[in-house]
Design a protein around this motif. Structure first.
Motif, short mmCIF file in Angstrom:
data_model
loop_
_atom_site.label_atom_id
_atom_site.label_comp_id
_atom_site.label_asym_id
_atom_site.label_seq_id
_atom_site.Cartn_x
_atom_site.Cartn_y
_atom_site.Cartn_z
N ASP A 13 0.88 -1.31 0.17
CA ASP A 13 0.03 -0.11 -0.02
C ASP A 13 0.54 1.14 0.16
O ASP A 13 0.42 2.30 -0.06
N ARG A 14 2.56 0.77 -0.15
CA ARG A 14 2.98 2.17 -0.33
C ARG A 14 3.34 2.78 -1.93
O ARG A 14 4.27 1.67 -2.77
N ASP A 29 1.20 7.30 0.91
CA ASP A 29 0.47 5.71 1.40
C ASP A 29 -0.76 5.77 0.60
O ASP A 29 -1.73 7.01 0.45
N ASN A 31 -3.23 4.28 0.58
CA ASN A 31 -4.41 4.39 1.71
C ASN A 31 -5.65 5.88 2.58
O ASN A 31 -6.15 5.78 2.55
N THR A 32 -4.09 6.79 2.93
CA THR A 32 -4.44 8.19 2.80
C THR A 32 -3.94 9.28 1.81
O THR A 32 -4.18 9.45 2.24
N ASN A 33 -2.82 9.10 0.68
CA ASN A 33 -1.93 9.91 0.51
C ASN A 33 -1.44 10.68 0.76
O ASN A 33 -0.84 12.49 0.22
N GLU A 34 -1.04 10.41 2.26
CA GLU A 34 0.54 10.91 2.88
C GLU A 34 1.23 11.01 2.11
O GLU A 34 1.33 9.81 1.61
#
Length: 67
Positions: A13-14, A29, A31-34
């Motif tokens: 997921d990276r 990330d 999942n979070t777009n961070e």
């Protein structure tokens, strides 16, 4: 945020992004777009891979296996 992103590859997921203009590799990330800085260099980052538990990066000068 990015300056000349040259290459991106996903592991799990990276998303690893070679941000050539900022001389770094970032992790996004998925999942979070961070976005976080992962590795910083003194030259352009062209490619990044994870193979058999090792990290490989291609910079201007050559290809390196990171410890």
């Amino acid at each position: 945020m990015f300056n000349s992103p040259e290459f991106a590859i996903a592991y799990g997921d990276r998303l690893y992004v070679c941000d050539m203009g900022n001389l770094r590799i970032c992790i996004v990330d998925l999942n979070t777009n961070e976005v976080k800085n992962y590795l910083k260099f003194n030259e352009h980052t062209w490619e990044y891979y994870q193979i058999d538990g090792k990290e490989i990066v291609r910079l201007d000068s050559e290809i390196y296996i990171l410890d």
